[in-house]
Design a protein around this motif. Sequence first.
Motif, PDB file in Angstrom:
ATOM      1  N   LYS A   1     -79.159  48.760 -53.782  1.00 22.66           N
ATOM      2  CA  LYS A   1     -79.193  48.353 -52.374  1.00 22.66           C
ATOM      3  C   LYS A   1     -78.168  49.114 -51.548  1.00 22.66           C
ATOM      4  N   LEU A   2     -76.991  49.371 -52.131  1.00 27.87           N
ATOM      5  CA  LEU A   2     -75.962  50.133 -51.415  1.00 27.87           C
ATOM      6  C   LEU A   2     -76.391  51.578 -51.196  1.00 27.87           C
ATOM      7  N   LYS A   3     -77.197  52.095 -52.114  1.00 30.86           N
ATOM      8  CA  LYS A   3     -77.642  53.487 -52.019  1.00 30.86           C
ATOM      9  C   LYS A   3     -78.324  53.765 -50.684  1.00 30.86           C
ATOM     10  N   ASP A   4     -79.120  52.822 -50.200  1.00 30.58           N
ATOM     11  CA  ASP A   4     -79.859  53.023 -48.960  1.00 30.58           C
ATOM     12  C   ASP A   4     -78.959  53.043 -47.734  1.00 30.58           C
ATOM     13  N   LYS A   5     -77.711  52.552 -47.882  1.00 30.47           N
ATOM     14  CA  LYS A   5     -76.763  52.531 -46.761  1.00 30.47           C
ATOM     15  C   LYS A   5     -75.746  53.671 -46.838  1.00 30.47           C
ATOM     16  N   THR A   6     -75.779  54.416 -47.951  1.00 29.15           N
ATOM     17  CA  THR A   6     -74.732  55.394 -48.237  1.00 29.15           C
ATOM     18  C   THR A   6     -75.041  56.754 -47.622  1.00 29.15           C
ATOM     19  N   VAL A   7     -74.119  57.254 -46.808  1.00 31.00           N
ATOM     20  CA  VAL A   7     -74.264  58.589 -46.220  1.00 31.00           C
ATOM     21  C   VAL A   7     -74.067  59.648 -47.292  1.00 31.00           C
ATOM     22  N   THR A   8     -72.984  59.531 -48.052  1.00 29.40           N
ATOM     23  CA  THR A   8     -72.722  60.430 -49.166  1.00 29.40           C
ATOM     24  C   THR A   8     -71.639  59.828 -50.053  1.00 29.40           C
ATOM     25  N   VAL A   9     -71.514  60.360 -51.243  1.00 27.41           N
ATOM     26  CA  VAL A   9     -70.462  59.983 -52.182  1.00 27.41           C
ATOM     27  C   VAL A   9     -69.576  61.210 -52.372  1.00 27.41           C
ATOM     28  N   THR A  10     -68.290  61.101 -52.070  1.00 30.07           N
ATOM     29  CA  THR A  10     -67.398  62.250 -52.123  1.00 30.07           C
ATOM     30  C   THR A  10     -66.601  62.268 -53.421  1.00 30.07           C
ATOM     31  N   LYS A  11     -66.028  63.420 -53.753  1.00 31.98           N
ATOM     32  CA  LYS A  11     -65.236  63.540 -54.969  1.00 31.98           C
ATOM     33  C   LYS A  11     -63.944  62.733 -54.882  1.00 31.98           C
ATOM     34  N   GLY A  12     -63.329  62.721 -53.701  1.00 32.84           N
ATOM     35  CA  GLY A  12     -62.040  62.056 -53.558  1.00 32.84           C
ATOM     36  C   GLY A  12     -61.922  61.283 -52.269  1.00 32.84           C
ATOM     37  N   TRP A  13     -60.766  60.609 -52.130  1.00 34.25           N
ATOM     38  CA  TRP A  13     -60.527  59.753 -50.972  1.00 34.25           C
ATOM     39  C   TRP A  13     -60.446  60.529 -49.665  1.00 34.25           C
ATOM     40  N   SER A  14     -59.735  61.651 -49.666  1.00 31.47           N
ATOM     41  CA  SER A  14     -59.451  62.382 -48.427  1.00 31.47           C
ATOM     42  C   SER A  14     -60.728  62.810 -47.713  1.00 31.47           C
ATOM     43  N   GLU A  15     -61.678  63.340 -48.466  1.00 33.84           N
ATOM     44  CA  GLU A  15     -62.922  63.814 -47.866  1.00 33.84           C
ATOM     45  C   GLU A  15     -63.689  62.669 -47.211  1.00 33.84           C
ATOM     46  N   ALA A  16     -63.779  61.539 -47.909  1.00 32.55           N
ATOM     47  CA  ALA A  16     -64.522  60.399 -47.363  1.00 32.55           C
ATOM     48  C   ALA A  16     -63.858  59.863 -46.103  1.00 32.55           C
ATOM     49  N   TYR A  17     -62.530  59.704 -46.151  1.00 32.61           N
ATOM     50  CA  TYR A  17     -61.847  59.138 -44.990  1.00 32.61           C
ATOM     51  C   TYR A  17     -61.925  60.083 -43.789  1.00 32.61           C
ATOM     52  N   GLY A  18     -61.830  61.378 -44.052  1.00 34.51           N
ATOM     53  CA  GLY A  18     -61.953  62.346 -42.969  1.00 34.51           C
ATOM     54  C   GLY A  18     -63.317  62.286 -42.308  1.00 34.51           C
ATOM     55  N   MET A  19     -64.376  62.125 -43.097  1.00 31.86           N
ATOM     56  CA  MET A  19     -65.720  62.010 -42.540  1.00 31.86           C
ATOM     57  C   MET A  19     -65.856  60.748 -41.697  1.00 31.86           C
ATOM     58  N   PHE A  20     -65.255  59.655 -42.185  1.00 40.16           N
ATOM     59  CA  PHE A  20     -65.302  58.402 -41.428  1.00 40.16           C
ATOM     60  C   PHE A  20     -64.629  58.556 -40.070  1.00 40.16           C
ATOM     61  N   LEU A  21     -63.471  59.191 -40.040  1.00 33.93           N
ATOM     62  CA  LEU A  21     -62.748  59.361 -38.777  1.00 33.93           C
ATOM     63  C   LEU A  21     -63.515  60.240 -37.788  1.00 33.93           C
ATOM     64  N   LYS A  22     -64.404  61.070 -38.314  1.00 36.24           N
ATOM     65  CA  LYS A  22     -65.251  61.892 -37.443  1.00 36.24           C
ATOM     66  C   LYS A  22     -66.483  61.124 -36.970  1.00 36.24           C
ATOM     67  N   GLY A  23     -66.606  59.870 -37.395  1.00 34.95           N
ATOM     68  CA  GLY A  23     -67.718  59.043 -36.950  1.00 34.95           C
ATOM     69  C   GLY A  23     -68.993  59.208 -37.749  1.00 34.95           C
ATOM     70  N   GLU A  24     -68.884  59.706 -38.991  1.00 32.13           N
ATOM     71  CA  GLU A  24     -70.076  59.987 -39.788  1.00 32.13           C
ATOM     72  C   GLU A  24     -70.594  58.781 -40.565  1.00 32.13           C
ATOM     73  N   ALA A  25     -69.895  57.657 -40.491  1.00 26.57           N
ATOM     74  CA  ALA A  25     -70.375  56.413 -41.119  1.00 26.57           C
ATOM     75  C   ALA A  25     -69.665  55.239 -40.466  1.00 26.57           C
ATOM     76  N   ASP A  26     -70.242  54.054 -40.618  1.00 28.00           N
ATOM     77  CA  ASP A  26     -69.639  52.850 -40.042  1.00 28.00           C
ATOM     78  C   ASP A  26     -68.481  52.330 -40.880  1.00 28.00           C
ATOM     79  N   LEU A  27     -68.570  52.490 -42.200  1.00 28.50           N
ATOM     80  CA  LEU A  27     -67.556  51.965 -43.110  1.00 28.50           C
ATOM     81  C   LEU A  27     -67.156  53.039 -44.108  1.00 28.50           C
ATOM     82  N   VAL A  28     -65.891  52.984 -44.551  1.00 21.20           N
ATOM     83  CA  VAL A  28     -65.437  53.869 -45.621  1.00 21.20           C
ATOM     84  C   VAL A  28     -64.605  53.067 -46.610  1.00 21.20           C
TER      85      VAL A  28
END
Length: 327
Positions: free
Chosen positions: A185-212
């Motif tokens: 169920k989470l898969k359908d909400k997931t923009v992407t899965v990143t290797k590490g924390w920094s990449e995911a948080y950076g994408m979130f701050l750019k507005g690429e997902a609602d939650l990180v």
Amino acid sequence: MKKLLWLACCTLSVFGLNAQANSELTVYTYQSFVSDWGPGPALSKAFEAQCDCSVNWVGLDDGVAILNRLKLEGKRNKADVILGLDTNLIPEAEAIGAVQAHQLSLPKLAIDWQSNNFVPFDYGYFAFIYNTESLKNKPSSMSELINEFDGTILYQDPRTSTPGQGLMLWLKALYGDDTEQAWSKLKDKTVTVTKGWSEAYGMFLKGEADLVLSYTTSPAYHMVAEQENRYQALEFSEGHMSQVEVAAISATSQQVELAQQFLSFLVSAPAQQIIATTNWMLPVNPEAELPEAFSSLVTPKPLSIDQATVSQQRKAWTKEWRNAVSQ
């Protein structure tokens, strides 16, 4: 969050004068720890001022990647200190003979601690971070996130990242045998899965997902460093998976005395203050002074799974995740 900058100096008398002059201490850690905005630069400056040595940081993708590197290199690894595993990875690190006993007397800590091989240097709780200005219908439970939330999320790969592994354990603690369905169920909400924390948080701050996926302490960074209150952590009614990050002396170290000195420094109040306000986690030394922003953070009900179970089941649970998200 994990991560920015503060300066502390420690007197030579506190930590001893036994390290050899001009010696080098090699520390394996995760990349964000040694970034310009992470704890590494300030810790180096403070420690080198009292050890007459230099710190050589080796930054890897994330905590699980550190363990994978140790497995790959075996006795050929160059580390003196291993910094950035968490308690869930301790059994595997010990099983491959990666560490040795630190033989230190630790100060009174904010958490219960028993290990003779590892020293805790911070702790926290995994959480999803959101922007209060753009997300109005926020989930108040993991169940609501999985079953009702119609927004998007970012999280990290449990094969390479301790936050990613933390989410895997979080779901397992809550859903047991039904975890694969939760992942699907989470898969359908997931923009992407990143290797590490920094990449995911950076994408979130750019507005690429609602939650990180990050930590309950992440908002403290924004409040202290940016005077920004819009980023906050969701608090889930079922509770949040806890994490304790640890450091140890490598079994291959040729600088054991210097490594001991570094671990003692790591849990001192000045170093803990640096870590709390650059790695943006909670300090294990209760004497560390914290900005007022830390008092406004959510304090969730802690969840955990015992280390032995994690060690025995991590591969199977990772395979379960991989199967669910690949369908």
